[in-house]
Design an enzyme around this catalytic site. Structure first.
Site, PDB file in Angstrom:
ATOM      1  N   LYS A  15      -6.810   9.631 -20.402  1.00 34.82           N
ATOM      2  CA  LYS A  15      -6.654  11.151 -19.470  1.00 34.82           C
ATOM      3  C   LYS A  15      -7.632  11.068 -18.312  1.00 34.82           C
ATOM      4  O   LYS A  15      -7.430  11.539 -17.219  1.00 34.82           O
ATOM      5  CB  LYS A  15      -6.818  12.401 -20.594  1.00 34.82           C
ATOM      6  CG  LYS A  15      -6.054  12.672 -21.514  1.00 34.82           C
ATOM      7  CD  LYS A  15      -4.712  13.126 -20.889  1.00 34.82           C
ATOM      8  CE  LYS A  15      -3.669  12.054 -20.695  1.00 34.82           C
ATOM      9  NZ  LYS A  15      -2.818  11.667 -21.465  1.00 34.82           N
ATOM     10  N   GLU A  31      -6.835   8.691 -15.520  1.00 35.34           N
ATOM     11  CA  GLU A  31      -5.574   8.991 -14.855  1.00 35.34           C
ATOM     12  C   GLU A  31      -5.598   9.752 -13.734  1.00 35.34           C
ATOM     13  O   GLU A  31      -5.132   9.870 -12.840  1.00 35.34           O
ATOM     14  CB  GLU A  31      -4.693   9.471 -16.063  1.00 35.34           C
ATOM     15  CG  GLU A  31      -3.821   8.479 -16.634  1.00 35.34           C
ATOM     16  CD  GLU A  31      -2.653   9.345 -17.549  1.00 35.34           C
ATOM     17  OE1 GLU A  31      -3.087  10.183 -18.444  1.00 35.34           O
ATOM     18  OE2 GLU A  31      -1.644   9.281 -17.323  1.00 35.34           O
ATOM     19  N   LYS A  76       6.049  10.258 -13.793  1.00 33.43           N
ATOM     20  CA  LYS A  76       6.037  11.081 -15.038  1.00 33.43           C
ATOM     21  C   LYS A  76       6.903  10.047 -16.084  1.00 33.43           C
ATOM     22  O   LYS A  76       6.607   9.999 -17.173  1.00 33.43           O
ATOM     23  CB  LYS A  76       6.652  12.393 -14.966  1.00 33.43           C
ATOM     24  CG  LYS A  76       6.747  13.175 -16.214  1.00 33.43           C
ATOM     25  CD  LYS A  76       5.376  13.705 -16.876  1.00 33.43           C
ATOM     26  CE  LYS A  76       5.433  14.182 -18.028  1.00 33.43           C
ATOM     27  NZ  LYS A  76       4.193  13.769 -18.616  1.00 33.43           N
ATOM     28  N   TRP A  89       8.946   7.357  -5.606  1.00 39.70           N
ATOM     29  CA  TRP A  89       7.887   6.767  -6.312  1.00 39.70           C
ATOM     30  C   TRP A  89       8.213   5.314  -5.888  1.00 39.70           C
ATOM     31  O   TRP A  89       9.103   4.433  -6.408  1.00 39.70           O
ATOM     32  CB  TRP A  89       7.672   6.946  -7.763  1.00 39.70           C
ATOM     33  CG  TRP A  89       6.615   6.369  -8.257  1.00 39.70           C
ATOM     34  CD1 TRP A  89       5.419   6.994  -8.474  1.00 39.70           C
ATOM     35  CD2 TRP A  89       6.368   4.861  -8.903  1.00 39.70           C
ATOM     36  NE1 TRP A  89       4.323   5.894  -9.023  1.00 39.70           N
ATOM     37  CE2 TRP A  89       4.981   4.873  -9.363  1.00 39.70           C
ATOM     38  CE3 TRP A  89       7.286   3.891  -9.289  1.00 39.70           C
ATOM     39  CZ2 TRP A  89       4.732   3.816 -10.077  1.00 39.70           C
ATOM     40  CZ3 TRP A  89       6.984   2.687  -9.837  1.00 39.70           C
ATOM     41  CH2 TRP A  89       5.708   2.781 -10.383  1.00 39.70           C
ATOM     42  N   ARG A 101       8.373  13.130 -10.998  1.00 44.21           N
ATOM     43  CA  ARG A 101       8.747  11.717 -11.174  1.00 44.21           C
ATOM     44  C   ARG A 101       8.171  10.884 -10.013  1.00 44.21           C
ATOM     45  O   ARG A 101       8.663   9.614 -10.059  1.00 44.21           O
ATOM     46  CB  ARG A 101      10.216  11.751 -11.122  1.00 44.21           C
ATOM     47  CG  ARG A 101      10.802  12.777 -12.061  1.00 44.21           C
ATOM     48  CD  ARG A 101      12.545  12.721 -12.166  1.00 44.21           C
ATOM     49  NE  ARG A 101      13.004  11.480 -12.488  1.00 44.21           N
ATOM     50  CZ  ARG A 101      13.305  10.861 -13.688  1.00 44.21           C
ATOM     51  NH1 ARG A 101      12.863  11.838 -14.494  1.00 44.21           N
ATOM     52  NH2 ARG A 101      13.709   9.799 -13.829  1.00 44.21           N
ATOM     53  N   HIS A 141     -20.656  -5.427 -30.285  1.00 45.89           N
ATOM     54  CA  HIS A 141     -19.819  -6.486 -29.752  1.00 45.89           C
ATOM     55  C   HIS A 141     -19.308  -6.709 -28.399  1.00 45.89           C
ATOM     56  O   HIS A 141     -18.613  -7.343 -27.777  1.00 45.89           O
ATOM     57  CB  HIS A 141     -18.424  -6.721 -30.568  1.00 45.89           C
ATOM     58  CG  HIS A 141     -18.747  -6.661 -32.226  1.00 45.89           C
ATOM     59  ND1 HIS A 141     -19.176  -7.997 -32.918  1.00 45.89           N
ATOM     60  CD2 HIS A 141     -18.836  -6.002 -33.023  1.00 45.89           C
ATOM     61  CE1 HIS A 141     -19.235  -7.581 -34.149  1.00 45.89           C
ATOM     62  NE2 HIS A 141     -19.236  -6.264 -34.344  1.00 45.89           N
ATOM     63  N   ASN A 168      17.574   6.277  -7.962  1.00 45.23           N
ATOM     64  CA  ASN A 168      16.176   6.158  -8.872  1.00 45.23           C
ATOM     65  C   ASN A 168      16.692   4.942  -9.687  1.00 45.23           C
ATOM     66  O   ASN A 168      17.539   4.747 -10.309  1.00 45.23           O
ATOM     67  CB  ASN A 168      16.133   7.394  -9.624  1.00 45.23           C
ATOM     68  CG  ASN A 168      15.242   6.961 -11.036  1.00 45.23           C
ATOM     69  OD1 ASN A 168      13.996   6.371 -10.829  1.00 45.23           O
ATOM     70  ND2 ASN A 168      15.728   7.719 -12.137  1.00 45.23           N
ATOM     71  N   GLY A 169      15.590   3.917  -9.688  1.00 40.79           N
ATOM     72  CA  GLY A 169      15.911   2.795 -10.563  1.00 40.79           C
ATOM     73  C   GLY A 169      15.529   1.381  -9.832  1.00 40.79           C
ATOM     74  O   GLY A 169      14.792   1.318  -8.631  1.00 40.79           O
ATOM     75  N   CYS A 202      12.100   7.758  -9.510  1.00 39.64           N
ATOM     76  CA  CYS A 202      12.197   8.808  -8.631  1.00 39.64           C
ATOM     77  C   CYS A 202      12.893   9.973  -9.095  1.00 39.64           C
ATOM     78  O   CYS A 202      13.745   9.846 -10.231  1.00 39.64           O
ATOM     79  CB  CYS A 202      12.922   8.154  -7.260  1.00 39.64           C
ATOM     80  SG  CYS A 202      12.111   6.567  -6.804  1.00 39.64           S
ATOM     81  N   GLU A 223      -7.198   7.655 -25.825  1.00 38.96           N
ATOM     82  CA  GLU A 223      -6.549   8.761 -24.999  1.00 38.96           C
ATOM     83  C   GLU A 223      -7.437   9.512 -24.285  1.00 38.96           C
ATOM     84  O   GLU A 223      -7.043  10.015 -22.973  1.00 38.96           O
ATOM     85  CB  GLU A 223      -5.873   9.655 -26.261  1.00 38.96           C
ATOM     86  CG  GLU A 223      -5.016  10.846 -25.751  1.00 38.96           C
ATOM     87  CD  GLU A 223      -3.985  10.434 -24.702  1.00 38.96           C
ATOM     88  OE1 GLU A 223      -3.584   9.329 -24.721  1.00 38.96           O
ATOM     89  OE2 GLU A 223      -3.362  11.286 -24.062  1.00 38.96           O
TER      90      GLU A 223
HETATM   91  C1  F6R Z   1      -0.345   9.421 -20.060  1.00 40.61           C
HETATM   92  C2  F6R Z   1       1.164   9.192 -19.748  1.00 40.61           C
HETATM   93  C3  F6R Z   1       1.769   7.953 -19.804  1.00 40.61           C
HETATM   94  C4  F6R Z   1       2.979   7.802 -20.837  1.00 40.61           C
HETATM   95  C5  F6R Z   1       3.808   6.802 -20.834  1.00 40.61           C
HETATM   96  C6  F6R Z   1       5.012   6.685 -21.835  1.00 40.61           C
HETATM   97  O1  F6R Z   1      -0.736  10.650 -19.713  1.00 40.61           O
HETATM   98  O2  F6R Z   1       1.833  10.198 -19.313  1.00 40.61           O
HETATM   99  O3  F6R Z   1       0.776   7.033 -20.517  1.00 40.61           O
HETATM  100  O4  F6R Z   1       2.662   8.361 -22.210  1.00 40.61           O
HETATM  101  O5  F6R Z   1       4.249   6.308 -19.689  1.00 40.61           O
HETATM  102  O6  F6R Z   1       5.922   7.677 -21.287  1.00 40.61           O
HETATM  103  P1  F6R Z   1       6.888   8.223 -22.464  1.00 40.61           P
HETATM  104  O7  F6R Z   1       6.314   8.938 -23.414  1.00 40.61           O
HETATM  105  O8  F6R Z   1       7.894   9.086 -21.570  1.00 40.61           O
HETATM  106  O9  F6R Z   1       7.606   7.050 -22.866  1.00 40.61           O
END
Ligand code: F6R
Length: 618
Positions: free
Chosen positions: A494, A497, A613, A74, A27, A513, A100-101, A2, A490
């Site tokens: 993307k 997500e 994030k 969150w 966040r 396979h 937060n946590g 959060c 990746e």
């Molecule tokens: C994907 C994304 C997540 C982060 C992952 C790691 O777009 O943002 O998959 O890459 O949560 O986060 P960090 O790099 O902050 O450890």
């Protein structure tokens, strides 16, 4: 995961807190709340939904005080709802807390407090902090917090206010980020820098176990033993405009277009007279020369950067590399020791699993090098050495420029390791020369996509129509080989997500396979077929997909002639660079495709559902 903020000063706290929360919404964004101290009263407003819901409510009935705390949530414990939103009041409503946590032993504490007569209103773990502080309160908020943190286990960054102590905020952190901002006649606490950057550039990165006690005129930090701690004040060198949209519709699009500059800045900072220099790296080059193997550990997009690095490092240094997701590494008793260099990669520097993996590696005697974007983050501080990626703040939840910054930094690290291992100067010079060309090539690539009516936007529009016509049965498959295989993962990540469409990434050689069973006229298959040692194999894969009616989007090197003969429906060209450097360019059209597909569906691109994030919980 959060965002929290606290303000003590002379200005209207509500305005500062709401603005600050808008910069922390990345966040978490399922509910938001604020508590303001005003004329001996403590006013709490909290609402399920985005921050705008709370902001609208406050427009109808504004708050006037000059001290307060705020939260954007969150959900972890308890569904998003008004009652589970923060701030949480104590029973007598004289205390409010934002957190937060995760408080791991909250059940135990809750039971104990309930037995003492405390009434709980929410389903959250966080509420125990409010009651615990209340239970410990004997007229001094700092002492009450000090007593409370002795009893809680888990990760936290929290801030608390008390009705009887107007103008005072006390906060504490353990394994979740919290900074203190030092202003003139005003002070702050926050989860992240953008929340306070309009007001001050002077920040203190609080350490685990610290308690910060602040008012408009004073800011004290105490360490976990209760001693007054002297913490360094850092000056932030970037601007809030870097954290704003600058005319782009979404942060994600802005961040995609920032990538050439990000690469350029990193390369310019790291190359001194054509030699790679990591100014802040405290692990000595001669010690790096002695390592026998490398373990790379990361999550999500950062994990994909790590997978790509395996190909580069093994090829150019001869050092064996294995790559793990942090959540697997930390629980499987990994075989690392003092001969291993563990490289942890993290944009936020706060990812709980990566932090735990780092600690595990260090416990086993391995040196840990962090490749990290956020200066002063937990991962950066707990590692033996750090290479900052200097991508600037990344606000969109879906990571783009942080990935390209990680790749660029990992190219440089590869060259640095190759030098440490005694590679021929001519070879490392050639790599440096090629690397320096990348930013201009990325600029040239993006130039073709600056207008809203660009080809990828058109493919996305066609996909959207196709998807609806096929009654939502269409999905995406991403195939690639060798160093671009991680980009297949990746690209798929993307897309899923931000557009919630099913997407899988596979090494193309694995197609027969299993995944080939998916191919009919429904899936769209993105095939990364740039000039490479496995180019011919990719052509065969494309033919096989076409033979089964699959729709192919091919990503090829500029000037490719052969792909046209495969009848790929769409062809996207990228500048022709050596294979090892192609991932940093290939990913750009993948990011744009995900962006434009999500835009076609009208989704909230910067704040996709269920995501946040920085993942500071396991
Ligand atoms: C994907 C994304 C997540 C982060 C992952 C790691 O777009 O943002 O998959 O890459 O949560 O986060 P960090 O790099 O902050 O450890």
């Amino acid at each position: 995961m959060c965002g929290i903020i606290g303000y003590a000063g002379k200005k209207n706290a509500e305005k500062i807190i709401i603005k600050g929360l808008s910069r922390l919404e990345y966040r978490g964004y399922d509910s938001a709340g604020i508590a303001v101290l005003e004329k001996g009263d403590l006013h709490i407003r909290k609402k399920q939904g985005k921050l705008s819901v709370l902001a609208d409510e406050l427009k109808r009935a504004p708050l006037k005080g000059v001290t307060g705390i705020g939260h954007t949530r969150w959900a972890t414990h308890g569904i998003p709802s008004d009652i589970n939103a923060h701030p949480h009041p104590s029973g007598s409503e004289d205390i409010a807390v934002v957190h937060n946590g995760i408080i791991e032993n909250y059940r135990e504490i809750k039971k104990h407090l309930q037995n003492k007569g405390y009434l709980f209103r929410s389903d959250t773990d966080s509420e125990v902090i409010a009651h615990l502080v209340s239970d410990n309160y004997k007229g001094d908020l700092y002492l009450a917090v000090k007593g409370a943190v002795k009893k809680i286990r888990g990760s936290y960054a929290f801030a608390v206010v008390h009705r009887d102590e107007p103008g005072r905020i006390v906060g504490s952190r353990m394994d979740a980020p919290l900074i203190a901002g030092v202003g003139k006649g005003e002070n702050f606490v926050a989860s992240d820098i953008p929340a306070i950057l309009d007001h001050t550039k002077k920040v203190i990165y609080l350490e685990n176990g610290d308690i910060v006690d602040l008012s408009s005129q004073d800011l004290k930090v105490f360490d976990r033993t209760g001693r007054k701690a002297r913490r360094k004040k850092d000056t932030i060198t970037w601007d809030i405009s870097q954290a704003e949209k600058k005319g782009y519709k979404h942060f994600m699009l802005k961040e995609i277009f920032e990538q050439p500059d990000v690469m350029r800045d990193i390369i310019n900072t790291r190359l001194k007279k054509e030699k790679v220099v990591f100014q802040e790296l405290s692990i000595k080059k001669k010690d790096l020369a002695k390592i026998k193997n490398i373990a790379i550990v990361a999550c999500g997009t950062a994990y994909h950067a790590g997978l790509t690095a395996k190909y580069m490092i093994e090829k150019h240094t001869g050092i064996p590399v294995w790559v793990d997701t942090s959540s697997e590494f930390r629980y499987r008793d990994p075989l690392v020791d003092k001969k291993t260099l563990t490289v942890v990669i993290s944009q936020s520097g706060e990812t709980a699993d990566t932090l735990a993996a780092l600690r595990e590696a260090r416990k086993k005697g391995s040196s840990v090098l962090a490749v990290c974007n956020v200066v002063g983050s937990s991962i950066a501080r707990e590692s033996d050495g750090v290479v900052y990626t200097h991508a600037g703040p990344e606000i969109a939840v879906a990571s783009t420029k942080a990935y390209v910054a990680q790749l660029t930094s990992l190219y440089l690290l590869t060259i640095y390791l190759a030098e440490a291992k005694g590679a021929k100067k001519a070879d490392t010079d050639a790599l440096v020369k090629q690397l320096k060309k990348l930013p201009a090539e990325a600029d040239r690539l993006l130039d073709g996509y600056r207008s809203k009516k660009n080809p990828i936007a058109k493919y996305a529009e066609e996909f959207h129509k196709y998807y609806l016509a096929r009654h939502n049965k269409s999905c995406f498959l991403y195939l690639a080989r060798n160093i671009n295989f991680p980009n297949a993962l990746e690209g798929a990540l993307k897309l899923k997500e931000i557009s919630y469409i099913s997407a899988e990434g596979y090494p193309a050689g694995e197609m027969k396979h299993g995944p080939i069973a998916l191919i009919d006229e429904n899936p769209w298959v993105v095939c990364i077929a740039v000039r490479s040692a496995t180019y011919e194999k990719m052509i065969s894969n494309i033919q096989e997909i076409r033979a089964r009616g699959g729709i192919v989007i091919a990503i090829v090197s500029e000037g490719d002639r052969e792909i046209k003969g495969t009848k790929a429906k769409y062809v996207i060209e990228i500048p022709d660079v050596p294979e090892v450097f192609s991932p940093a360019l290939v990913v750009i059209p993948l990011q744009l495709l995900a962006y434009y597909v999500a835009a076609e569906f009208g989704y909230d691109i910067d704040q996709p559902r269920n995501l946040a994030k920085s993942v500071t919980v396991e």
